[in-house]
Design a protein around this motif. Structure first.
Motif, PDB file in Angstrom:
ATOM      1  N   TRP A 174      44.683   3.576 -12.996  1.00  0.00           N
ATOM      2  CA  TRP A 174      43.684   2.751 -13.622  1.00  0.00           C
ATOM      3  C   TRP A 174      42.969   3.548 -14.689  1.00  0.00           C
ATOM      4  N   GLY A 175      43.131   2.671 -15.822  1.00  0.00           N
ATOM      5  CA  GLY A 175      42.396   3.434 -17.099  1.00  0.00           C
ATOM      6  C   GLY A 175      43.365   4.267 -18.046  1.00  0.00           C
ATOM      7  N   ASN A 203      46.791   1.743 -18.762  1.00  0.00           N
ATOM      8  CA  ASN A 203      46.070   1.319 -17.570  1.00  0.00           C
ATOM      9  C   ASN A 203      47.186   0.434 -16.869  1.00  0.00           C
TER      10      ASN A 203
HETATM   11  C1  LIG Z   1      42.799  -1.934 -16.161  1.00  0.00           C
HETATM   12  O1  LIG Z   1      43.715  -2.972 -15.437  1.00  0.00           O
HETATM   13  C2  LIG Z   1      42.869  -3.815 -14.486  1.00  0.00           C
HETATM   14  C3  LIG Z   1      43.721  -4.754 -13.861  1.00  0.00           C
HETATM   15  O2  LIG Z   1      44.440  -5.476 -14.851  1.00  0.00           O
HETATM   16  C4  LIG Z   1      41.723  -4.200 -14.964  1.00  0.00           C
HETATM   17  O3  LIG Z   1      41.113  -4.829 -13.809  1.00  0.00           O
HETATM   18  C5  LIG Z   1      40.660  -3.280 -15.594  1.00  0.00           C
HETATM   19  O4  LIG Z   1      39.622  -3.792 -15.979  1.00  0.00           O
HETATM   20  C6  LIG Z   1      41.470  -2.327 -16.542  1.00  0.00           C
HETATM   21  N1  LIG Z   1      40.839  -1.089 -17.065  1.00  0.00           N
HETATM   22  C7  LIG Z   1      40.528  -1.112 -18.267  1.00  0.00           C
HETATM   23  C8  LIG Z   1      39.745   0.432 -18.394  1.00  0.00           C
HETATM   24  O5  LIG Z   1      41.078  -1.509 -19.121  1.00  0.00           O
END
Ligand SMILES: *[C@@H]1O[C@H](CO)[C@@H](O)[C@H](O)[C@H]1NC(C)=O
Ligand SMILES: *[C@@H]1O[C@H](CO)[C@@H](O)[C@H](O)[C@H]1NC(C)=O
Ligand SMILES: *[C@@H]1O[C@H](CO)[C@@H](O)[C@H](O)[C@H]1NC(C)=O
Ligand SMILES: *[C@@H]1O[C@H](CO)[C@@H](O)[C@H](O)[C@H]1NC(C)=O
Ligand SMILES: *[C@@H]1O[C@H](CO)[C@@H](O)[C@H](O)[C@H]1NC(C)=O
Ligand SMILES: *[C@@H]1O[C@H](CO)[C@@H](O)[C@H](O)[C@H]1NC(C)=O
Ligand SMILES: *[C@@H]1O[C@H](CO)[C@@H](O)[C@H](O)[C@H]1NC(C)=O
Ligand SMILES: *[C@@H]1O[C@H](CO)[C@@H](O)[C@H](O)[C@H]1NC(C)=O
Length: 466
Positions: free
Chosen positions: A62-63, A48
């Motif tokens: 993202w993810g 992520n």
């Molecule tokens: C991915 O990173 C973003 C920014 O740090 C965060 O807001 C989000 O919750 C994260 N998503 C996951 C699935 O971990």
């Protein structure tokens, strides 16, 4: 307004998907036992957030994204064209698609490689898959080669989806329209690419659906065959599907938006075929047809002018009865980008383009510049120099002179922006000109914009040679 596409248009980023940069592995690797099937995969993953190294134009995922592969035990000695795959895709907004490029022993650029795209259909744990390919940095089309996919397990939750599948003939590229090649596992390694989007395909239930360019990470990684061979491969390869699944047939063409258009005539021979009715294609087709040649000018999408069958009018009805579309009305040309014109802005290229006669160029913006002679003289071959083109240019401009005073009463309105900039340019000793009177004077001159308007209409009709 398609801001990113507009920027891409300005900056000429020709990229649609997966860059052609030299193969370099930026992913992290590991071994993962998928808990529902027990299959052990050699994994390549991006976590992520920022994509390391090769996320050009799509530098965040993202993810995250995960690809896993299991190969037959003897794949280092006997080439295996099949594998068992694992894709864990991310849907940061609850939707999206993910894809892998089946590369070759050298690289995994987007063109001329088999792509496997997959996405949740929205129906429980169902995942749709689609084999695609493209010959350039273009929207991938359905693949006609021998690859096939058999689903073993799929699962969808709020943030990710998982697909375990057997992929047969997936290390063979044999679309009948392209040169075929095989990827050799016995060479010890090969390349894969990946890309992901947070926007879903246009029709999630259609395996051949069109979709927008990836925007949620992309990259390339290497498969180390020795790490992916598994002694239990043949047992896993016969596991049966545990979930529902959408057809993966790759026949037909991607779905088009439902707009009317004339088909290209069949059984007719032309002296010339010009592809693209924009600012370049129209005059070239016109010059050839004026010389008595039969010319087929191919344009994608609907007619822009009502005179040629265009029908895109304001829903409120204020153009009804005028035999005009949005695009015939001065000042409304940006409807290509901005509402009221579904299916007109091209969705299959990252350039700012209209799928309509005149594309996204000056023609549809209603601009009307006489070409700078230097453009012909520097860029065009013998026979197409400015001296060769001047008679044709004069004929076109005598049919459609254009105007830099486009209002009905010939007055210039709303000039505050022009006047502000003019003051600065004049102070810097730039010269005020009438652009189409002096097409060669482009250095430190300024002018009112010339428009192809005539009788209160965009004048594209007047370009038509009988
Ligand atoms: C991915 O990173 C973003 C920014 O740090 C965060 O807001 C989000 O919750 C994260 N998503 C996951 C699935 O971990
Ligand atoms: C799946 O989702 C989790 C949590 O939402 C996230 O941290 C992870 O990176 C995702 N896994 C993959 C392989 O993309
Ligand atoms: C999806 O989520 C990402 C990350 O939070 C965000 O940047 C993006 O604009 C969202 N896309 C849509 C279509 O909502
Ligand atoms: C969703 O699926 C991913 C991938 O299997 C997993 O890592 C994650 O924990 C799951 N999230 C939830 C909330 O179950
Ligand atoms: C690829 O492998 C298949 C299966 O062995 C074979 O039939 C085909 O001729 C090969 N194609 C090329 C281009 O080597
Ligand atoms: C629109 O103009 C074209 C070309 O002049 C003409 O053939 C057509 O009949 C007109 N349509 C309407 C609805 O007036
Ligand atoms: C503009 O031209 C005048 C007269 O030749 C000259 O005095 C002035 O320095 C020039 N200004 C600029 C910004 O070049
Ligand atoms: C444009 O005009 C300036 C000032 O006269 C001159 O220095 C420059 O070389 C010209 N540029 C071109 C491309 O002719």
């Amino acid at each position: 307004m398609k801001t990113t596409n507009f920027l891409c248009g300005v900056l000429s980023c020709a990229l649609y998907f997966i860059s052609a940069v030299l193969a370099q592995d930026f992913a992290s690797h590991g071994t993962y036992t998928e808990p529902n099937t027990g299959i052990v995969f050699y994994t390549s993953f991006e976590t992520n957030g920022t994509v390391e190294g090769d996320g050009e134009f799509s530098e965040v995922s993202w993810g995250g994204f995960t690809f896993g592969i299991a190969l037959p035990e003897n794949a280092l000695t006997v080439d295996s064209f099949e594998y068992i795959g694992l894709i864990i895709g991310s849907t940061p907004n609850g939707t999206g698609w993910s894809g892998v490029v089946q590369g070759d022993n050298v690289g995994a650029g987007m063109p001329n490689h088999l792509m496997l795209l997959a996405w949740p259909t929205g129906n429980g744990d169902e995942i749709a898959t689609s084999f695609r390919y493209t010959s350039g940095y273009l929207a991938p089309v359905p693949y006609g080669g021998s690859a096939s996919i058999y689903p073993i397990y799929s699962k969808v939750n709020a943030t990710n989806w998982t697909l375990v599948y057997k992929c047969t003939n997936c290390l063979i590229f044999d679309d009948p329209t392209q040169a075929s090649f095989n990827t050799s596992t016995s060479k010890g390694g090969f390349e894969q690419g990946w890309a992901q989007s947070d926007a879903p395909p246009y029709d999630k239930t259609d395996a051949n659906s069109n979709f927008d360019q990836h925007n949620n990470g992309m990259g390339e990684f290497s498969i180390a065959v020795a790490s992916a061979t598994q002694s239990d491969y043949s047992k896993w390869a016969t596991e049966t599907a545990t979930t529902t699944y959408t057809s993966t047939t790759s026949s037909g063409t991607p779905t088009a938006t439902s707009i009317s258009a004339s088909a290209v005539p069949t059984g007719v021979t032309y002296d010339y075929v010009v592809i693209g009715g924009g600012a370049g294609g129209i005059p070239i087709a016109d010059k050839l047809s004026e010389a008595g040649k039969s010319v087929l000018l191919i344009e994608k999408g609907v007619a822009s002018s009502a005179r040629w069958g265009g029908t895109l009018r304001p829903e409120s009805g204020w153009l009804d009865g005028y035999n005009l579309t949005w695009f015939d009305v001065p000042g409304e040309c940006n409807r290509i980008w901005n509402g009221g014109s579904d299916g007109v802005a091209c969705t299959d290229t990252d350039q700012m383009a209209g799928c309509i006669l005149g594309g996204g160029t000056a023609v549809n913006a209603g601009l009307w510049w006489k070409p700078n002679p230097a453009d012909w003289d520097v860029n065009f071959p013998t026979g197409w120099k400015s001296s060769d083109m001047s008679a044709a240019t004069q004929r076109v401009f005598s049919r459609l002179p254009g105007t830099d005073h486009p209002s009905m009463d010939g007055q210039l309105y709303l000039q505050s922006g022009f006047n502000t900039i003019r003051t600065g340019l004049a102070n810097a000793n730039w010269t005020s000109v009438t652009a189409n009177d002096v097409p060669s004077q482009k250095n430190r001159t300024y002018a009112h914009t010339p428009y192809m308007y005539i009788h209160g209409e965009r004048g594209v009709l007047w370009l038509h040679t009988s």
